[in-house]
Write an enzyme that holds these catalytic residues in place. Structure first.
Site, PDB file in Angstrom:
ATOM      1  N   SER A 153       7.090  61.833  -0.892  1.00 36.97           N
ATOM      2  CA  SER A 153       7.854  60.623  -1.149  1.00 36.97           C
ATOM      3  C   SER A 153       9.261  60.995  -1.624  1.00 36.97           C
ATOM      4  CB  SER A 153       7.101  59.755  -2.167  1.00 36.97           C
ATOM      5  OG  SER A 153       7.624  58.461  -2.217  1.00 36.97           O
ATOM      6  N   ASP A 355       1.046  54.693   6.355  1.00 40.39           N
ATOM      7  CA  ASP A 355       2.031  54.428   5.316  1.00 40.39           C
ATOM      8  C   ASP A 355       3.039  53.397   5.801  1.00 40.39           C
ATOM      9  OD1 ASP A 355       3.393  54.652   2.923  1.00 40.39           O
ATOM     10  OD2 ASP A 355       4.520  56.428   3.528  1.00 40.39           O
ATOM     11  N   HIS A 412       0.221  57.211   2.343  1.00 43.61           N
ATOM     12  CA  HIS A 412       1.399  57.811   1.710  1.00 43.61           C
ATOM     13  C   HIS A 412       1.145  59.231   1.209  1.00 43.61           C
ATOM     14  CE1 HIS A 412       5.388  57.421   0.017  1.00 43.61           C
ATOM     15  NE2 HIS A 412       4.957  57.758  -1.184  1.00 43.61           N
TER      16      HIS A 412
END
Length: 433
Positions: A153, A355, A412
């Site tokens: 991320s 995601d 994610h």
């Protein structure tokens, strides 16, 4: 129950700076005046005669403000899971893994005063170089051992500038590391590109109707306009408002996995606080756990590792996120081009197909625009399947020192959601996995 078992273990075994049975080392490094960064090293359990026969992998959590020593370690790939049980797919089986709480102010890292918090990605990178200098002072045996930086991320965004600054330090002879590659997992590389794909993805998946799609895109384009006009702080705020349009149109779809809903524990009322907390959540929510991660870190890990009493661990640091808000929407694609054009560092991008917040289509947009000598060769290269145990886990594409991995059945957090598919990008970069 686990509290008493661990407490009994610590009292009867007189362990110093140790949590659990795995060989480890943890320490603070003062990276600047008033800024103290914490790392936690787990030595590999691979069948080798010396630890230095295996690479060093640094894991960076997202946010900015998510704790690697907590979330990355216990929730994703460390030797123990959130129930403090052995994790059978831990990366420690193949690598020496270093969890770093960064930027300063995150997790067990702390600052003496908020003025010492970082405000840009480059400042974060410079702190990281100082952290690694301290790491090699404490562990000179790892000098020259292949080093890889994996960031998830916002951690993937941070890894780009870290790669640049680490290579500069290596070339200047001020650090004896051997950086071989960086990996960006579901990374916040070009935020505007990612945000503009939310509506099309949800429409294609049947999760919004035309009206919902148009509301999302109208808000996303406003975030783009504000960014293009240099209103970076306001663009971040508009990004949060775009999230609210997604929640309204989908009945709170989970940005980390479009097949699920956001946990009801989140406060949807204050969009600024919610968007911030959601971005740095990075953790699987399971209300059935015996203990929260906050309890594990503050009542078990903290005393075991000798963390200063005034430091209180949080899964996500709100002040770190808020301090970096003006930098939040800025891309780091120029940094990736610099790595591709000026170094031999392997640059890997991997993404889970479920995601939304750092969507795969959003990654493809900026990757196809990269300006480097291998650009056309990369675009023309074939996309190959990833097979693990006779199961199709995804696809990969590579040219020169650039790679892209599409990972199936993952949101994610790919290493947690699909550990078998993760083996492909680990082996490609390190030869182990």
């Amino acid at each position: 129950m686990w509290f008493y078992l661990i407490a009994f273990y610590l009292l009867t075994h007189n362990v110093q700076a140790q949590f659990g049975d795995h060989k480890q080392y943890s320490s603070y490094v003062t990276v600047r005046e008033g800024a103290h960064m914490f790392y936690w090293l787990f030595y590999t359990t691979a069948n080798v005669s010396s630890y230095v026969e295996r690479p060093v992998v640094v894991w960076l959590q997202g946010g900015p403000g998510g704790s690697s020593t907590g979330i990355g370690n216990f929730d994703i790939l460390g030797p123990l899971d959130l129930s403090l049980q052995e994790r059978n797919y831990t990366w420690v089986k193949n690598f020496n893994v270093v969890f770093v709480d960064n930027p300063v102010g995150t997790g067990f890292s702390y600052v003496d005063d908020p003025q010492y918090l970082t405000t840009t990605n480059d400042e974060i990178a410079l702190d990281f170089v100082e952290l690694m200098r301290g790491f090699y002072r404490n562990h000179p045996e790892f000098e020259g051992v292949p080093l890889y930086i994996y960031g998830q991320s916002y951690g993937g965004k941070m890894a780009v500038d870290m790669g640049i600054r680490m290579r500069e330090a290596e070339e200047a002879g001020t650090i004896r590391s051997n950086l071989r590659g960086i990996a960006m997992g579901n990374a916040w590389i070009s935020p505007v590109d990612a945000t503009l794909t939310w509506g099309p993805i949800l429409l294609a998946a049947g999760l919004v109707d035309q009206r919902g799609y148009e509301n999302i895109q109208r808000s996303a384009r406003e975030a783009e306009r504000l960014f293009n006009e240099g209103h970076f702080f306001n663009s971040t705020a508009q990004w949060g408002l775009t999230q609210s349009q997604v929640f309204a149109a989908t009945e709170n779809v989970d940005f980390y996995n479009i097949l699920t809903k956001m946990p009801s524990r989140f406060n949807f009322g204050n969009i600024h606080e919610f968007s911030r907390d959601m971005m740095i959540r990075d953790m699987e929510y399971n209300p059935q756990r015996d203990m929260s991660l906050e309890t594990i870190m503050n009542t078990l890990v903290k005393p075991a590792l000798g963390i200063p009493e005034h430091v209180v661990w949080q899964a996500s640091s709100r002040i770190v996120f808020d301090t970096l808000r003006p930098d939040f929407m800025k891309p780091v694609t120029e940094g990736i081009e610099k790595l591709l054009n000026e170094t031999d560092i392997i640059v890997t991008k991997y993404n889970g197909n479920l995601d939304l917040i750092c969507s795969t289509p959003g990654q493809i947009l900026w990757m196809d625009r990269l300006n480097w000598p291998g650009a056309e060769g990369y675009k023309a290269s074939p996309r190959n399947p990833i097979w693990e145990n006779d199961r199709l886990e995804g696809y990969y594409k590579s040219y020169g020192n650039l790679r892209f991995f599409w990972i199936n059945d993952a949101g994610h957090s790919v290493p947690r959601d699909n550990p078998y598919g993760s083996r492909a990008f680990l082996r490609d970069m390190t030869t182990y996995g």
